[in-house]
Design a protein around this motif. Structure first.
Motif, PDB file in Angstrom:
ATOM      1  N   PRO A  87     -95.610  16.568 133.150  1.00  0.00           N
ATOM      2  CA  PRO A  87     -96.025  15.133 133.319  1.00  0.00           C
ATOM      3  C   PRO A  87     -95.595  13.955 132.731  1.00  0.00           C
ATOM      4  N   THR A  88     -95.754  12.579 133.155  1.00  0.00           N
ATOM      5  CA  THR A  88     -95.186  11.661 132.409  1.00  0.00           C
ATOM      6  C   THR A  88     -95.836  10.795 131.905  1.00  0.00           C
ATOM      7  N   ILE A  89     -95.931  10.461 130.810  1.00  0.00           N
ATOM      8  CA  ILE A  89     -96.965  10.148 130.006  1.00  0.00           C
ATOM      9  C   ILE A  89     -96.567   8.124 130.719  1.00  0.00           C
ATOM     10  N   THR A  90     -97.543   7.425 131.126  1.00  0.00           N
ATOM     11  CA  THR A  90     -97.444   6.176 130.985  1.00  0.00           C
ATOM     12  C   THR A  90     -97.512   5.115 130.110  1.00  0.00           C
ATOM     13  N   LYS A  91     -98.868   5.869 129.867  1.00  0.00           N
ATOM     14  CA  LYS A  91     -99.688   4.686 128.863  1.00  0.00           C
ATOM     15  C   LYS A  91    -100.756   5.622 127.954  1.00  0.00           C
ATOM     16  N   LEU A  92    -100.793   5.378 126.333  1.00  0.00           N
ATOM     17  CA  LEU A  92    -101.801   5.666 125.776  1.00  0.00           C
ATOM     18  C   LEU A  92    -102.791   4.748 125.886  1.00  0.00           C
ATOM     19  N   LEU A  93    -104.128   5.175 126.118  1.00  0.00           N
ATOM     20  CA  LEU A  93    -105.464   4.543 126.204  1.00  0.00           C
ATOM     21  C   LEU A  93    -105.581   5.234 124.556  1.00  0.00           C
ATOM     22  N   GLU A  94    -105.869   5.895 124.353  1.00  0.00           N
ATOM     23  CA  GLU A  94    -106.942   5.929 123.030  1.00  0.00           C
ATOM     24  C   GLU A  94    -106.323   7.068 122.459  1.00  0.00           C
ATOM     25  N   SER A  95    -106.193   7.559 120.972  1.00  0.00           N
ATOM     26  CA  SER A  95    -105.935   8.063 119.920  1.00  0.00           C
ATOM     27  C   SER A  95    -106.890   8.310 118.850  1.00  0.00           C
ATOM     28  N   THR A  96    -107.178   9.337 118.289  1.00  0.00           N
ATOM     29  CA  THR A  96    -107.839   9.796 117.850  1.00  0.00           C
ATOM     30  C   THR A  96    -107.931  10.496 117.041  1.00  0.00           C
ATOM     31  N   GLU A  97    -107.441  10.744 115.205  1.00  0.00           N
ATOM     32  CA  GLU A  97    -107.714  12.195 114.305  1.00  0.00           C
ATOM     33  C   GLU A  97    -108.291  12.132 113.374  1.00  0.00           C
ATOM     34  N   LYS A  98    -108.655  13.428 113.614  1.00  0.00           N
ATOM     35  CA  LYS A  98    -110.036  14.364 113.001  1.00  0.00           C
ATOM     36  C   LYS A  98    -109.411  15.271 112.192  1.00  0.00           C
ATOM     37  N   PHE A  99    -109.447  15.715 110.671  1.00  0.00           N
ATOM     38  CA  PHE A  99    -108.963  17.357 110.088  1.00  0.00           C
ATOM     39  C   PHE A  99    -107.699  17.134 110.639  1.00  0.00           C
ATOM     40  N   GLY A 100    -106.938  16.483 110.108  1.00  0.00           N
ATOM     41  CA  GLY A 100    -105.574  16.180 110.592  1.00  0.00           C
ATOM     42  C   GLY A 100    -104.639  17.033 112.415  1.00  0.00           C
ATOM     43  N   SER A 101    -106.103  17.168 113.202  1.00  0.00           N
ATOM     44  CA  SER A 101    -105.796  17.054 114.406  1.00  0.00           C
ATOM     45  C   SER A 101    -105.735  15.705 115.173  1.00  0.00           C
TER      46      SER A 101
END
Length: 163
Positions: A87-101
């Motif tokens: 799959p080709t990513i066309t847009k990043l909507l949201e990003s969160t980081e928790k415990f290094g993941s």
């Protein structure tokens, strides 16, 4: 059995299933249910194709798809279109980081997807000079950004905060 090198002068490949081919050698030998795999799927897509039997042992090798007849080359490419569909990513909507993941919610050419990335240093690969980025999630699925320069500003901001 010794490794067989396949080209237009030694044999012919015929697609028999989504991911399987039949090898017919010029001496009449037929080997069924071979699974083609790229040995270098990122940077040498048309070279060094291994043909594996049901027990995943190499039976034959295609050094270069260009050395095959047109029908055999088309059979391999059709198998790869299904097997290596990324799959080709066309847009990043949201990003969160928790415990290094990292958890990313993205829009792809197949719809919206949410996935986790375990280690951003080893699971996000940037091919400098090309704009291409490959991402591997915790389930070993792959995603691609064909050219990050074509992403919108918000998507690039989220992406660059982890590169």
């Amino acid at each position: 059995m010794a490794r067989i090198y396949v080209d237009a002068t030694s044999g012919k490949l015929t697609r028999t299933d989504l991911h399987l081919v039949r090898l017919t050698l010029n001496d009449g030998t037929v080997i069924e249910d071979l699974e083609p795999r790229r040995l270098f799927p990122v940077n040498r897509k048309e070279a060094y194709i291994t043909l594996l039997d049901k027990s995943e042992k190499e039976v034959a090798l295609v050094r270069d798809i260009a050395a095959l007849d047109d029908d055999s080359a088309a059979a391999l490419r059709a198998c790869f279109t299904e097997y290596y569909r990324i799959p080709t990513i066309t847009k990043l909507l949201e990003s969160t980081e928790k415990f290094g993941s990292l958890t990313w919610r993205v829009m792809t050419d197949r719809g919206e997807v949410t996935f986790r990335i375990r280690n951003r240093h080893s699971d996000i690969k940037s091919f400098y000079g090309t704009g291409r980025i490959l991402i591997r999630d915790t389930n070993d699925n792959r995603y691609e950004i064909a050219d990050y320069t074509k992403l919108d500003t918000h998507s690039r901001h989220l992406l660059f905060s982890y590169l």
